[in-house]
Design an enzyme around this catalytic site. Sequence first.
Site, PDB file in Angstrom:
ATOM      1  N   ASP A  53     -42.607  27.310  92.872  1.00  0.00           N
ATOM      2  CA  ASP A  53     -43.805  28.054  92.488  1.00  0.00           C
ATOM      3  C   ASP A  53     -43.967  29.317  93.353  1.00  0.00           C
ATOM      4  OD1 ASP A  53     -46.334  27.900  90.898  1.00  0.00           O
ATOM      5  OD2 ASP A  53     -47.260  27.892  92.882  1.00  0.00           O
TER       6      ASP A  53
ATOM      7  N   GLU B 255     -26.400  19.490 100.916  1.00  0.00           N
ATOM      8  CA  GLU B 255     -26.081  18.250 101.642  1.00  0.00           C
ATOM      9  C   GLU B 255     -26.064  17.060 100.689  1.00  0.00           C
ATOM     10  OE1 GLU B 255     -29.263  17.778 104.449  1.00  0.00           O
ATOM     11  OE2 GLU B 255     -28.811  19.694 105.420  1.00  0.00           O
TER      12      GLU B 255
END
Length: 588
Positions: free
Chosen positions: A234, A298
């Site tokens: 956002d 990751e």
Amino acid sequence: MTTANTSAPGDTTLEGTRPIDTPEPQASGAEWWRSAVIYQIYPRSFADANGDGIGDLAGIASHLEPLRDLGVDAVWLSPFMTSPQKDAGYDVADYCDVDPLFGTLADFDAMTARAHELGIRVIIDLVPNHSSDQHKWFREALASPPGSPQRARYMFRDGRGEAGELPPNNWQSVFGGPAWTRITEPDGRPGQWYLHLFDSSQPDFDWSNPDVWEMFRGVLRFWLDRGVDGFRVDVAHGMVKQEGLPDYTPPMDAGSMGAAGPLGLEPEIDEVEPVGAPYWGQEGVHEIFRDWHRVLAEYPGERVLCAEAWVDPLTETAKWVRSDEMHQAFNFAYLETPWKASALRAVIDESLRAFGDVGAPSTWVLSNHDVVRHASRFALTAPNPQGKGIGPKSPGKPIPEVGLRRARAASMLMLALPGGAYLYQGEELGLPEVIDLPDEARQDPTWFRSGGERYGRDGCRVPIPWEAGSPAYGFSPTGASWLPQPLDWGGYARASQVGKEGSTLELYRRALRLRREHRLGSGTLTWVDGLPEDVVAFRNGPVTVVANTGTSPVPLPAQLAAAEVLLASGEHSGASVPGDTTLWFRAL
Ligand code: NOJ
Ligand code: CA
């Protein structure tokens, strides 16, 4: 949980379950999100399981099969985290919990598991520009003295004027009124001011503070560990403010993104995204996204970041999706393009070039929870700047039939383009904007902060219809609905459209099936020239698309007139493309 999909785009069947629990990542350049169709769920308006009139996670979990049948690759959920709901959840009080209104973390896990079982990935909304004023950090900031580390997580400043009685600068909130609110200090005296680009209940974080970086890394990991496939970010263009917070006056001719509005008319002065504002599109945001990119990397399974970045021009938007930043950015330039062939050709060219130059796919989008639904927008006859909305007193109201016809044609053009496409819940039903909401039903802070001058976004947020004859059209078992649904929505209900020849739902299903079958999302666009000015025509793989944005029929060249029609947004004869109609042909 791992969520990579080893099948090539287009390999899977529409009706069957498409499990995504396979570990191998796609080769670079073939990642799932590059060609995906992502369906936006606005949780409070999708499906209400417990009957309180507000959609919830259990409601979503039990209504995912229709989305599998529609053929979407992923859902993006607008915020469902703990929030006082001053801005429908875009005011988050706890980033790592579910608001009781929507259920519990266990409901979230169950919903995600169900989506994954059905082969649908789950993207959630992340709101990092501001929190709610009910967030623990903001409450601590209010209780702590000026200059304290607690205050330094937000944008507190002393006021101007002799006694600090004036706001620190002249910035205006996107929702109307000043972007600063003065607090009362713990000792009862009038005190500092805090910045809120949106509602006063949405204080902006200070992203020059490492605490804020650390907190959001933790938030990303919290949800990645729970198996989410990505985040829609956002206000990704607003997180960093220009040093010194200088005053800013929008240029008088600045339109939304500096572009013409949906009608191709010059918009009125736009308070929403003034060009060159010292709080939009600052260079410093990119370092944050590089950091997040590393966090996502990751995790196995091609997790994705999608930027809500209202910046202009597209070459600027493309900076958000450089190879070490986000993966996708909403193409708002496309959303704001009028239903006009020359403008569409230009924005498509520009999008493919700008995103292509940084190695990213373009995205395409026509509707979301912040804009007038495109089934109404394309038939407006008066300017309607972004954020204004339409209501009973708005000029230039749309003729529903014209709007729907154009929306179907526009959506069928969009879904044939290479790249990712975003759909907003209800557009596959052909839903129009709800214009005649009574004033007392409205909930958008825009309506209140502009003193009723802007209707805001409630009209595109009305709970969607599932079954014509059921309470609240099947949205809620009790018939409750947080915004009133129109009396004539039975025909739009999903159940009324399933299997019905010519329905908007069946049109979308067919488009998504063909798109998958012919790998249009990962295809290449070649323009077809020589057709009249009102026509957008291109080839993508084995499909030729002809969209007539004018109102009169356009005769087809002999070769196309003889080709098999794969899909039609409206009735057609074969020899010509009627006005406001898109046809897909099997290319010869
Ligand atoms: C953009 C969101 O889409 C909108 O609904 C919200 O009001 C603002 N950002 C503030 O978070
Ligand atoms: Ca509910």
